[in-house]
Design an enzyme around this catalytic site. Structure first.
Site, PDB file in Angstrom:
ATOM      1  N   SER A 102      -0.494  -6.280  -6.615  1.00  0.00           N
ATOM      2  CA  SER A 102      -0.450  -6.054  -8.051  1.00  0.00           C
ATOM      3  C   SER A 102      -0.916  -7.307  -8.799  1.00  0.00           C
ATOM      4  O   SER A 102      -2.026  -7.781  -8.601  1.00  0.00           O
ATOM      5  CB  SER A 102       0.978  -5.637  -8.434  1.00  0.00           C
ATOM      6  OG  SER A 102       1.032  -5.127  -9.742  1.00  0.00           O
TER       7      SER A 102
ATOM      8  N   HIS B 136      -3.939  -1.822  -7.797  1.00  0.00           N
ATOM      9  CA  HIS B 136      -3.673  -0.506  -8.395  1.00  0.00           C
ATOM     10  C   HIS B 136      -3.934  -0.590  -9.901  1.00  0.00           C
ATOM     11  O   HIS B 136      -4.105  -1.669 -10.461  1.00  0.00           O
ATOM     12  CB  HIS B 136      -2.234  -0.050  -8.129  1.00  0.00           C
ATOM     13  CG  HIS B 136      -1.181  -0.901  -8.770  1.00  0.00           C
ATOM     14  ND1 HIS B 136       0.095  -0.455  -9.044  1.00  0.00           N
ATOM     15  CD2 HIS B 136      -1.205  -2.191  -9.218  1.00  0.00           C
ATOM     16  CE1 HIS B 136       0.794  -1.421  -9.615  1.00  0.00           C
ATOM     17  NE2 HIS B 136       0.033  -2.480  -9.728  1.00  0.00           N
TER      18      HIS B 136
END
Length: 308
Positions: free
Chosen positions: A141, A164
């Site tokens: 992330s 993501h």
């Protein structure tokens, strides 16, 4: 080694993140509804799946980098639960201390604050000398954004980089959700730009990876350009008692409370109660009650009412 031709990205919102900005969007009244979107939030909570796969016991073995080393271990940003400081403010201070020398950055993080990640990325990209990023276990992330700032990126064969789309907690009616979706699109485009600039992959390919939440192993990371080489296994050690680190369980609790709609300020008060260990005044006459912090009991009571 010349700096890679990568864009300098600037945070476009404050560090509180979109996850909490929705409630004050245009400062208009919104109906009280339960949160229906939460995949980690832009604000400060790393994705739960990343915490499940993160081993906080992994550290760098003693090396010969001297004092020109920056460690980023744990959640990105200032961690309320564990008092860990992986903020842009600290990284900036470390870079000023190191000065115009090559720097090595050790990363083992499940992610965290999106905007702190962007700010740290910018700081490392602007460093005048070479930046080597060593992923010790996981760069997920927001931590994956930071990793992309390295002139040289090393990842273990058994390590992972996870990317993501950005995400947020949204509360409101259908118009608010449409507005939130429109608001998120520029941030996804920024991520695609950063990863594409580092890897050389087409933005469309990166976008598809972001859409499905891509977990990229060490060899694949080198193959696709997210990393330059594999990190030797002897560059890492694992502490004897990884269970002693409370961060994964603490952040899972925080994520659960956020999904149930508990505001950020209330969660922070709850954390302070748990850390303080001060019994509630109403419990003074209850045998055994004073042994349990009132905040912890509140948290446990909340969890028992949650349908997971």
């Amino acid at each position: 080694m010349a700096k890679r031709d990568q864009p300098a990205m600037r945070p476009v919102m404050d560090g509180r993140g979109l996850g909490f900005a929705v409630q004050a969007m245009a400062k208009r009244e919104m109906p009280a509804m339960r949160p229906v979107i939460n995949r980690g939030s832009l604000g400060s909570a790393p994705p739960v799946r990343a915490f499940e796969r993160w081993n906080p016991a992994v550290r760098a073995a003693a090396g010969d980098e001297g004092d020109a080393v920056i460690t980023i271990l744990g959640a990105i940003g200032e961690d309320w639960w564990t008092d860990t400081d992986n903020s842009a403010r600290r990284i900036g201070a470390e870079l000023r201390r190191i000065g115009a020398r090559d720097v090595t950055v050790h990363v083992n993080s499940p992610g965290g604050d999106f905007f702190e990640g962007l700010a740290i990325y910018n700081l490392l990209r602007e460093h005048p000398q070479d930046v080597t990023v060593k992923v010790l276990g996981l760069a997920a992330s927001a931590a994956s954004i930071i990793t992309m700032a390295g002139d040289t990126v090393m990842v273990p064969r058994a390590g992972f980089i996870m990317i993501h789309n950005v995400s947020a907690i949204a509360i409101g009616n259908r118009h608010d959700f449409r507005e939130m979706a429109d608001m998120l699109e520029p941030f996804d485009a920024t991520l695609a730009d950063i990863y594409s600039a580092r890897t050389g992959l087409p933005k469309d390919d990166i976008t598809r990876m972001l859409d499905r939440e891509a977990w990229i192993g060490g060899a694949e990371a080198v193959e696709k350009g997210f990393a330059d080489q594999l990190l030797p296994s002897d560059a890492m050690i694992e502490e004897d008692d990884p269970a002693a680190d409370p961060a994964p369980a603490a952040h899972r609790l925080d994520s659960i409370l956020a999904r149930q709609g508990m505001p950020r300020a209330e969660r922070r008060r709850l954390i302070k109660d748990i850390k303080g260990g001060t019994p509630s005044a109403a419990d003074q006459g209850t045998p055994g009650a004073a042994d349990t912090p009132s905040g912890l009991r509140d948290a446990l009571d909340t969890l028992t009412s949650i349908r997971l």
